[in-house]
Design a protein around this motif. Structure first.
Motif, mmCIF file in Angstrom:
data_model
loop_
_atom_site.group_PDB
_atom_site.id
_atom_site.type_symbol
_atom_site.label_atom_id
_atom_site.label_comp_id
_atom_site.label_asym_id
_atom_site.label_seq_id
_atom_site.Cartn_x
_atom_site.Cartn_y
_atom_site.Cartn_z
ATOM 1 N N GLN A 46 -116.564 94.765 -36.483
ATOM 2 C CA GLN A 46 -116.988 95.601 -37.607
ATOM 3 C C GLN A 46 -115.866 96.004 -38.544
ATOM 4 O O GLN A 46 -116.114 96.590 -39.599
ATOM 5 C CB GLN A 46 -117.650 96.885 -37.078
ATOM 6 N N THR A 47 -114.631 95.709 -38.184
ATOM 7 C CA THR A 47 -113.487 96.145 -38.980
ATOM 8 C C THR A 47 -112.524 94.984 -39.189
ATOM 9 O O THR A 47 -112.604 93.956 -38.511
ATOM 10 C CB THR A 47 -112.739 97.289 -38.271
ATOM 11 N N GLU A 48 -111.614 95.171 -40.116
ATOM 12 C CA GLU A 48 -110.577 94.168 -40.352
ATOM 13 C C GLU A 48 -109.537 94.249 -39.241
ATOM 14 O O GLU A 48 -108.928 95.300 -39.013
ATOM 15 C CB GLU A 48 -109.898 94.411 -41.696
ATOM 16 N N ASN A 49 -109.340 93.158 -38.542
ATOM 17 C CA ASN A 49 -108.368 93.119 -37.458
ATOM 18 C C ASN A 49 -107.003 92.726 -38.009
ATOM 19 O O ASN A 49 -106.825 91.652 -38.570
ATOM 20 C CB ASN A 49 -108.806 92.129 -36.375
ATOM 21 N N LYS A 50 -106.041 93.608 -37.838
ATOM 22 C CA LYS A 50 -104.692 93.382 -38.353
ATOM 23 C C LYS A 50 -103.815 92.731 -37.292
ATOM 24 O O LYS A 50 -104.012 92.946 -36.101
ATOM 25 C CB LYS A 50 -104.075 94.712 -38.788
ATOM 26 N N GLN A 51 -102.824 91.970 -37.745
ATOM 27 C CA GLN A 51 -101.851 91.365 -36.834
ATOM 28 C C GLN A 51 -100.482 91.970 -37.130
ATOM 29 O O GLN A 51 -99.834 91.596 -38.089
ATOM 30 C CB GLN A 51 -101.799 89.843 -37.015
ATOM 31 N N PRO A 52 -100.039 92.941 -36.328
ATOM 32 C CA PRO A 52 -98.748 93.573 -36.604
ATOM 33 C C PRO A 52 -97.579 92.690 -36.168
ATOM 34 O O PRO A 52 -97.702 91.880 -35.240
ATOM 35 C CB PRO A 52 -98.806 94.853 -35.771
ATOM 36 N N PHE A 53 -96.452 92.846 -36.840
ATOM 37 C CA PHE A 53 -95.236 92.108 -36.518
ATOM 38 C C PHE A 53 -94.064 93.067 -36.405
ATOM 39 O O PHE A 53 -93.983 94.078 -37.130
ATOM 40 C CB PHE A 53 -94.945 91.047 -37.589
ATOM 41 N N TRP A 54 -93.150 92.744 -35.499
ATOM 42 C CA TRP A 54 -91.989 93.580 -35.211
ATOM 43 C C TRP A 54 -91.162 93.828 -36.473
ATOM 44 O O TRP A 54 -90.795 94.961 -36.780
ATOM 45 C CB TRP A 54 -91.150 92.909 -34.129
ATOM 46 N N ARG A 55 -90.871 92.751 -37.208
ATOM 47 C CA ARG A 55 -90.027 92.884 -38.405
ATOM 48 C C ARG A 55 -90.658 93.862 -39.412
ATOM 49 O O ARG A 55 -89.966 94.712 -39.987
ATOM 50 C CB ARG A 55 -89.828 91.520 -39.054
ATOM 51 N N ASP A 56 -91.955 93.752 -39.613
ATOM 52 C CA ASP A 56 -92.631 94.642 -40.559
ATOM 53 C C ASP A 56 -92.599 96.092 -40.073
ATOM 54 O O ASP A 56 -92.428 97.024 -40.872
ATOM 55 C CB ASP A 56 -94.073 94.200 -40.758
ATOM 56 N N ALA A 57 -92.795 96.287 -38.775
ATOM 57 C CA ALA A 57 -92.784 97.642 -38.227
ATOM 58 C C ALA A 57 -91.416 98.293 -38.402
ATOM 59 O O ALA A 57 -91.319 99.493 -38.712
ATOM 60 C CB ALA A 57 -93.175 97.611 -36.754
ATOM 61 N N ILE A 58 -90.346 97.519 -38.211
ATOM 62 C CA ILE A 58 -88.996 98.050 -38.400
ATOM 63 C C ILE A 58 -88.773 98.412 -39.858
ATOM 64 O O ILE A 58 -88.252 99.491 -40.176
ATOM 65 C CB ILE A 58 -87.947 97.042 -37.908
ATOM 66 N N SER A 59 -89.164 97.528 -40.770
ATOM 67 C CA SER A 59 -88.982 97.794 -42.198
ATOM 68 C C SER A 59 -89.725 99.054 -42.627
ATOM 69 O O SER A 59 -89.196 99.884 -43.385
ATOM 70 C CB SER A 59 -89.471 96.602 -43.019
ATOM 71 N N THR A 60 -90.955 99.198 -42.152
ATOM 72 C CA THR A 60 -91.739 100.382 -42.489
ATOM 73 C C THR A 60 -91.078 101.643 -41.938
ATOM 74 O O THR A 60 -90.988 102.669 -42.628
ATOM 75 C CB THR A 60 -93.166 100.256 -41.938
ATOM 76 N N PHE A 61 -90.599 101.567 -40.711
ATOM 77 C CA PHE A 61 -90.005 102.734 -40.055
ATOM 78 C C PHE A 61 -88.769 103.220 -40.798
ATOM 79 O O PHE A 61 -88.631 104.425 -41.072
ATOM 80 C CB PHE A 61 -89.648 102.374 -38.611
ATOM 81 N N VAL A 62 -87.841 102.322 -41.110
ATOM 82 C CA VAL A 62 -86.566 102.748 -41.703
ATOM 83 C C VAL A 62 -86.746 103.279 -43.125
ATOM 84 O O VAL A 62 -85.853 103.968 -43.640
ATOM 85 C CB VAL A 62 -85.518 101.614 -41.676
ATOM 86 N N GLU A 63 -87.885 102.993 -43.755
ATOM 87 C CA GLU A 63 -88.153 103.490 -45.100
ATOM 88 C C GLU A 63 -89.171 104.626 -45.125
ATOM 89 O O GLU A 63 -89.517 105.134 -46.199
ATOM 90 C CB GLU A 63 -88.672 102.334 -45.977
ATOM 91 N N SER A 64 -89.640 105.048 -43.960
ATOM 92 C CA SER A 64 -90.764 105.976 -43.890
ATOM 93 C C SER A 64 -90.365 107.417 -44.198
ATOM 94 O O SER A 64 -89.517 108.012 -43.518
ATOM 95 C CB SER A 64 -91.390 105.931 -42.486
ATOM 96 N N ASP A 65 -91.007 107.998 -45.184
ATOM 97 C CA ASP A 65 -90.826 109.420 -45.457
ATOM 98 C C ASP A 65 -91.438 110.267 -44.341
ATOM 99 O O ASP A 65 -90.922 111.344 -44.012
ATOM 100 C CB ASP A 65 -91.469 109.789 -46.792
ATOM 101 N N PHE A 66 -92.545 109.794 -43.774
ATOM 102 C CA PHE A 66 -93.183 110.540 -42.686
ATOM 103 C C PHE A 66 -92.218 110.693 -41.511
ATOM 104 O O PHE A 66 -92.072 111.789 -40.953
ATOM 105 C CB PHE A 66 -94.463 109.829 -42.232
ATOM 106 N N ILE A 67 -91.564 109.606 -41.113
ATOM 107 C CA ILE A 67 -90.614 109.663 -39.992
ATOM 108 C C ILE A 67 -89.471 110.612 -40.320
ATOM 109 O O ILE A 67 -89.073 111.449 -39.487
ATOM 110 C CB ILE A 67 -90.085 108.262 -39.661
#
Length: 460
Positions: A400-421
């Protein structure tokens, strides 16, 4: 900074009782959980313990940010840049426990690292969680948390290809090859192991109450009862992992919390159950499926919006991302629902008083302190901002939903730029953890694998 010269001044009543209860105590393991959740530290003799309580113990500051192989990550700024300085580490009150699997009388003690000024080191995972809890306390709120951990029991010897293989069943003498989820015979067959873990938990005050044979041969889950102190709940998880590994080794097996040991079998999750009490001890999530409490919906909305920023905390390693596959009871997006194991934020079946969120994204390879900090921070963010999670999913979320495929490289990039973190956990933590993971990723992808030889050596 003035140090208290009296060891009894910092020795809690619980720790004093533990000391009195271990006849002939010889050695104590001083344990400092690093950012990967690995236990680092020192082993001291009984006669050195008073000094540890009085003055602390020196450990390199770089230990907090070492990579998964134990090497200093210079990019964190904790290594050569500061001369690989030591920091004082002090006992966590109440954490002195016997080590019942040790061959001689022994105890263990959790440590917390200070900064140069004698305050808490802000990037220490336990301190990261404590700061989140302080924000709850400032609002008159208290989280109630329980942790579930899945793991595999392997033979200590690999197969002919060097891969892990299920342990030999102690009762049948054969390896389990089939999946028998919640199968009581498997629990009976491994009773020697589960009974030893239960005895260790009882000796250490770890509130483990349920053992389950999980969704793959040799896979098990041990659940911890909820606590209204999230720090203690995570201390329980860290100590339970240590007990499981030690007892498995003692019985000729290897316990692993690797997120995805086998392509064709289920991965291992770390599920966090969380609710929130108000100043009068009432659960602010209390409600039923037909009329969910506003606080419950807002908390889920916060978890949805923060999930991408926090993914690296839930899935910290290269192998973590192999767990995110279809039809494996692993969430592939941020949807939610009641009594539904295909969603990320599950509201388990319960009465209104015990209504809670089960956060299902993290793997068992993650650091329980950091996972819980991320879950609680996301919930409070949602409550403060009134986020709407949208409608609950009924039925199969994969369809019923869009299934995403997460990747390590993307997660790291998001983390190091995250204002929330940065806003929730601090710039220094974001930098140290992000640089640690960048170093691990670069090291991992610099290797040439067997599969590359198989695919490319002759073909190209």
């Amino acid at each position: 900074m003035t140090r208290n010269p009296s060891p009894t001044a910092t020795l809690s009543a619980a720790d004093a009782a533990t000391l009195q209860g271990i006849d002939g105590l010889e050695q104590i393991d001083l344990l400092l959980p690093d950012m990967n959740g690995l236990l680092r530290g020192k082993r001291v003799t009984r006669d050195a313990l008073d000094k540890v309580y009085a003055d602390g113990v020196c450990l390199p500051m770089s230990l907090i940010g070492t990579d998964i192989t134990g090497n200093t990550v210079e990019e964190t700024g904790l290594g050569y840049d500061i001369g690989d300085e030591d920091r004082i580490c002090r006992p966590v009150p109440g954490s002195l426990k016997p080590v019942p699997w040790a061959p001689r009388p022994m105890a263990q003690l959790l440590l917390s690292m200070e900064d140069a000024a004698g305050g808490a080191f802000e990037a220490n995972p336990r301190e990261v969680l404590k700061r989140v809890l302080d924000r709850y306390a400032s609002r008159g709120l208290k989280p109630v948390v329980a942790v579930e951990l899945e793991f595999y029991l392997f033979d200590r010897l690999p197969d002919a290809q060097g891969r892990p293989q299920p342990a030999i069943n102690p009762n049948t003498g054969a390896r389990n090859r089939s999946t028998q989820v919640y199968y009581m015979e498997d629990l009976n067959d491994y009773r020697g192991f589960t009974d030893a873990v239960a005895a260790a938990c009882a000796a250490q005050g770890i509130p483990a109450d349920t053992a389950v044979a999980e969704y793959a041969p040799g896979q098990f889950e041990i659940n911890l009862r909820h606590r209204d102190d999230a720090l203690l709940a995570c201390d329980d998880a860290i100590c339970l992992k240590r007990a499981i590994k030690a007892i498995a080794q003692q019985q000729g097996m290897q316990a692993s919390f690797m997120a995805k040991p086998f392509v064709e079998q289920a991965g291992c999750g770390l599920h966090v159950h969380a609710s929130v009490l108000d100043a009068d001890g009432r659960n602010i999530f209390a409600s039923g499926p037909d009329a969910p409490a506003a606080a419950l919906k807002h908390a889920i909305g916060g978890l949805q919006r923060s999930a991408g920023d926090c993914l690296l905390l839930f899935a910290p390693h290269a192998n973590s991302y192999r767990r995110f596959v279809l039809n494996a009871f692993v969430p592939l997006n941020e949807c939610w629902g009641y009594n539904n194991r295909t969603v990320a934020m599950r509201v388990p079946h319960s009465d209104a008083k015990n209504m809670r969120i089960e956060h299902r994204i993290a793997g068992a390879d993650a650091n329980a302190y950091l996972v819980t900090a991320a879950v609680l921070a996301g919930m409070l963010w949602g409550i403060d901002n009134g986020f709407d999670p949208g409608p609950a999913i009924v039925g199969n979320a994969y369809e019923q939903t869009e299934n995403k495929q997460p990747f390590w490289r993307d997660a790291i990039s998001t983390f190091v730029e995250s204002d929330f973190i940065r806003e929730q956990f601090g710039e220094r933590f974001r930098h140290i953890y992000g640089q640690q993971k960048l170093k691990e990723m670069r090291t991992f992808y610099a290797q040439v694998t067997d599969l590359e030889y198989e695919w490319y050596l002759r073909a190209v």
